[in-house]
Design a protein around this motif. Structure first.
Motif, short mmCIF file in Angstrom:
data_model
loop_
_atom_site.label_atom_id
_atom_site.label_comp_id
_atom_site.label_asym_id
_atom_site.label_seq_id
_atom_site.Cartn_x
_atom_site.Cartn_y
_atom_site.Cartn_z
N GLU A 49 -9.13 -1.98 11.55
CA GLU A 49 -8.99 -1.61 9.95
C GLU A 49 -8.56 0.09 9.89
OE1 GLU A 49 -9.45 -3.42 7.20
OE2 GLU A 49 -10.25 -5.22 8.23
N ALA A 52 -4.93 -0.23 10.53
CA ALA A 52 -4.25 -0.80 9.37
C ALA A 52 -4.06 0.30 8.22
CB ALA A 52 -5.06 -2.16 8.78
N LEU A 56 -0.74 1.20 6.67
CA LEU A 56 -0.51 0.90 5.41
C LEU A 56 -0.23 1.88 4.40
CD1 LEU A 56 -2.60 -2.44 4.98
CD2 LEU A 56 -0.24 -2.40 5.51
N MET A 89 -5.48 11.36 3.15
CA MET A 89 -6.16 10.84 2.39
C MET A 89 -5.73 10.50 1.07
SD MET A 89 -8.44 8.46 3.17
CE MET A 89 -9.05 8.01 4.79
N PRO A 91 -6.32 8.40 -2.47
CA PRO A 91 -6.84 7.34 -3.04
C PRO A 91 -5.95 6.52 -4.01
CG PRO A 91 -8.13 9.48 -3.51
CD PRO A 91 -6.74 9.85 -2.86
N VAL A 93 -5.58 3.37 -6.82
CA VAL A 93 -6.39 2.37 -7.74
C VAL A 93 -5.30 1.17 -7.53
CG1 VAL A 93 -7.16 4.14 -9.29
CG2 VAL A 93 -5.04 2.95 -9.89
N ASP A 94 -4.28 1.26 -6.88
CA ASP A 94 -3.59 -0.11 -6.89
C ASP A 94 -3.58 -0.37 -5.43
OD1 ASP A 94 -1.96 1.74 -6.23
OD2 ASP A 94 -0.24 1.27 -7.49
N PRO A 96 -2.92 -2.30 -2.17
CA PRO A 96 -2.52 -3.63 -2.01
C PRO A 96 -3.70 -4.43 -1.13
CG PRO A 96 -1.18 -2.41 -0.28
CD PRO A 96 -2.00 -1.59 -1.44
N LEU A 98 -7.82 -5.13 0.29
CA LEU A 98 -9.15 -5.57 -0.44
C LEU A 98 -10.10 -4.41 -0.54
CD1 LEU A 98 -10.22 -8.47 -0.91
CD2 LEU A 98 -11.17 -8.68 1.34
N VAL A 100 -12.11 -2.92 1.58
CA VAL A 100 -13.26 -3.00 2.30
C VAL A 100 -13.07 -2.20 3.62
CG1 VAL A 100 -14.22 -4.79 1.06
CG2 VAL A 100 -12.88 -5.34 3.34
N GLY A 101 -11.89 -1.67 3.99
CA GLY A 101 -11.54 -1.25 5.36
C GLY A 101 -12.62 -0.08 5.82
N LEU A 102 -12.82 0.98 4.83
CA LEU A 102 -13.68 1.95 5.29
C LEU A 102 -15.07 1.67 5.32
CD1 LEU A 102 -11.78 5.15 3.36
CD2 LEU A 102 -11.64 4.47 5.60
N PRO A 103 -15.58 0.92 4.37
CA PRO A 103 -17.02 0.37 4.23
C PRO A 103 -17.30 -0.52 5.61
CG PRO A 103 -16.02 -0.07 2.13
CD PRO A 103 -15.17 0.69 3.03
N VAL A 104 -16.24 -1.15 5.93
CA VAL A 104 -16.45 -2.18 7.15
C VAL A 104 -16.63 -1.48 8.33
CG1 VAL A 104 -15.30 -3.75 8.82
CG2 VAL A 104 -15.42 -4.31 6.39
N LEU B 34 -3.12 -7.70 9.72
CA LEU B 34 -1.86 -7.31 8.95
C LEU B 34 -0.76 -7.71 9.45
CD1 LEU B 34 -1.18 -3.30 9.00
CD2 LEU B 34 -2.86 -4.65 10.61
N SER B 66 -9.36 -7.54 7.40
CA SER B 66 -9.45 -7.84 5.87
C SER B 66 -8.14 -7.99 5.24
CB SER B 66 -9.84 -6.39 5.30
OG SER B 66 -9.19 -5.32 5.29
N ARG B 70 -8.30 -11.24 2.59
CA ARG B 70 -7.69 -10.81 1.22
C ARG B 70 -6.85 -12.07 0.77
NH1 ARG B 70 -3.27 -10.09 -1.27
NH2 ARG B 70 -1.94 -9.34 0.63
N LEU B 104 -20.31 -9.37 6.63
CA LEU B 104 -20.48 -8.03 6.11
C LEU B 104 -19.89 -8.02 4.71
CD1 LEU B 104 -18.69 -5.95 8.90
CD2 LEU B 104 -20.88 -5.64 8.17
N MET C 89 -24.31 0.73 4.64
CA MET C 89 -22.91 0.23 4.11
C MET C 89 -22.49 -1.16 4.03
SD MET C 89 -20.58 2.35 3.23
CE MET C 89 -20.80 4.01 2.82
N PRO C 91 -20.00 -3.42 2.68
CA PRO C 91 -18.52 -3.69 1.82
C PRO C 91 -18.65 -5.02 0.90
CG PRO C 91 -18.51 -3.59 4.26
CD PRO C 91 -19.95 -3.93 4.06
N VAL C 100 -12.28 3.96 -5.23
CA VAL C 100 -11.46 5.07 -4.73
C VAL C 100 -12.51 6.32 -4.36
CG1 VAL C 100 -9.57 4.92 -6.15
CG2 VAL C 100 -11.24 6.24 -7.21
N PRO C 103 -12.32 7.43 -0.57
CA PRO C 103 -10.92 8.34 -0.23
C PRO C 103 -11.08 9.62 -1.09
CG PRO C 103 -10.67 6.24 -1.16
CD PRO C 103 -12.20 5.96 -0.62
N LEU D 104 -5.23 13.17 -7.60
CA LEU D 104 -5.54 12.65 -6.47
C LEU D 104 -5.13 10.80 -6.53
CD1 LEU D 104 -9.00 14.03 -5.52
CD2 LEU D 104 -6.82 14.10 -4.08
N ARG D 110 -0.56 5.93 -15.74
CA ARG D 110 -1.37 4.65 -15.98
C ARG D 110 -2.24 4.76 -17.12
NH1 ARG D 110 -2.84 0.54 -12.13
NH2 ARG D 110 -1.33 1.57 -10.73
#
Ligand code: ADP
Ligand code: ADP
Lengths: 135, 130, 135, 130
Positions: A49, A52, A56, A89, A91, A93-94, A96, A98, A100-104, B34, B66, B70, B104, C89, C91, C100, C103, D104, D110
């Motif tokens: 994660e 990724a 990404l 970093m 942030p 809002v869109d 692509p 899921l 959950v990466g950071l919390p996982v 990915l 993930s 997804r 999880l 945590m 997820p 967000v 991040p 940020l 939007r």
């Protein structure tokens, strides 16, 4: 780039196809150290994660690289650093993803640290407890 | 994008089987992340457009991240929207890495899982909520 | 619980209405230290997101508490800890939030650390650079 | 849920003004976060159901968190879906805390922003994409 019994360092192009290579190196290291398959799978998930995210999110339309360093430490711990030299970093809002990466990662790692050194991308540090029953 | 990790572990494949009437079985083998999620997404899209029910077989899947989760969740949602039967086979042989991510994120139910491939095929061909 | 010139500690019920109290204490501390309004607003945003996570995600249907500790450190840094005793945590693919929070914290803080001490919730540590031009 | 922080800073309010014909102006004053986001959501829902165009006035807003941003983004999306004119007034007097979050997260566009309340009202009453 050569794995040894205590750790490894990789420098890779920030491309999806390189992420399995990181898991391969990680498994090599952990198998040689007798870590349980279950714990290895957990750690592989968290590290995937983090990689990724570098692939990404760090470079938008640009290309770039990411580095992974793993080190077995005394006391049954594994330190892993995933570093990119992208946007830092950002942030979204869109996203692509899921989302959950950071919390996982945070759920699997004993500690997760995210540094955003000014103007030079993102550094993610993870500490894993290697005991099989660690959550 | 080719499954780039094949050389590393030998058997990371996505194969669509059409051996049973009325159901497309998407068999996911080995580890996926990915780097192969876009290919899985394409295969699932094709299966969902075939008119048949869709079963995703994770019995021999050792790892997903993930990105793959997804794709699976979104396939299930699309199947529900279009009234297509959908099931994910997730059983004893499925890797710990797969189960862990579903645990999880508490998504096992969201994926409509069945414990064997046969049960998943039966569930999928009984309709979306069968 | 009394703020002083070097920091403060708060223990609060994990309820949304308590998050503004944290910003109030934070502003008191930073204003007394002559930190710029801009930097104060940035830090208030990051700390709010950490508190919001404790309130929204840590306790599911249960009630609980969260603690906030802030300390001005030599060298122009502020350390803030937000701690809860919830689920750890977890997820969620169906988070009601915008996704967000973490991040945003990572983007504003010099460093963000997330610890999940076994079975006792989540501890979020943030280090902020107090210079006005820090990003 | 009452705006619990009013006592702290004096002026954290959400007021709907209907002084101009054909537009509901939701004036958000002071600082807002998860403690007031549900109230903002309710007021915006009411405004979007009124049949009029909607303007959100953030000229005197000093702080918002991501809960509030989520409510604003979702209001804009709903307005677009229903063909309702929508604008957010975001100007020189808007607090740094608000701008920072939008920067940020790269969400200013939007939200369909305009630099003054008058411009926002004009934009909103010219239709969704006016
Ligand atoms: N290395 C990075 N560089 C830039 N932004 C990042 C990086 N890692 C994470 N992010 C940001 O943090 C967000 C949350 O990441 P994550 O929890 O992994 O969810 P996802 O990747 O599925 O969106 C991402 O959407 C992205 O905006
Ligand atoms: N204190 C916490 N306790 C439990 N889970 C948390 C906590 N903080 C964050 N999380 C998990 O991490 C996810 C990401 O958090 P965040 O980036 O702030 O986005 P959001 O809160 O908008 O979902 C949350 O959805 C939640 O599942």
């Amino acid at each position: 780039m050569a794995p040894n019994s205590h750790g490894f360092e990789l420098e890779l192009a920030a491309e999806a196809d390189n992420v399995p290579l990181v898991r391969h190196a990680l498994r090599g290291l952990l198998e040689a150290s007798g870590i349980s398959d279950e714990r290895t799978a957990d750690i592989a998930l968290a590290v995937t994660e983090a990689c990724a995210n570098a692939v990404l999110h760090a470079y938008h339309d640009d290309t770039g690289t990411f580095e992974v360093a793993a080190e077995l430490a005394p006391g049954g711990r594994l330190f892993v650093i995933v570093r990119d030299y992208g946007s830092g970093m950002a942030p979204r809002v869109d996203s692509p993803g899921l989302g959950v990466g950071l919390p996982v990662i945070a759920a699997i790692a004993e500690a997760l640290e995210i540094d955003s050194p000014d103007g030079s991308g993102t550094l993610v540090r993870m500490i894993f407890d290697l005991r099989a029953d660690a959550s | 994008m080719t499954p780039g990790s094949t050389i590393l572990t030998g058997v990371n494949t996505i194969v669509v089987e059409r051996t049973e009437p009325g159901v497309e079985v998407v068999v996911v083998t080995g580890e996926h992340d990915l780097s192969t999620a876009p290919e899985l997404e394409r295969q699932l899209k094709g299966a969902l457009e075939s008119g048949a029910a869709v079963c995703v077989d994770l019995m021999e899947t050792t790892f997903i991240d993930s990105s793959v989760l997804r794709v699976l969740i979104s396939a299930r949602e699309q199947a529900d929207e279009r009234g297509i039967g959908f099931r994910v086979a997730l059983g004893d042989t499925t890797g710990h890495g797969v189960r862990r991510l579903l645990e999880l994120t508490d998504t096992e139910r969201r994926l409509a899982t069945a414990p064997t491939r046969a049960a998943a095929i039966a569930g999928a061909t009984n309709g979306p909520r069968g």
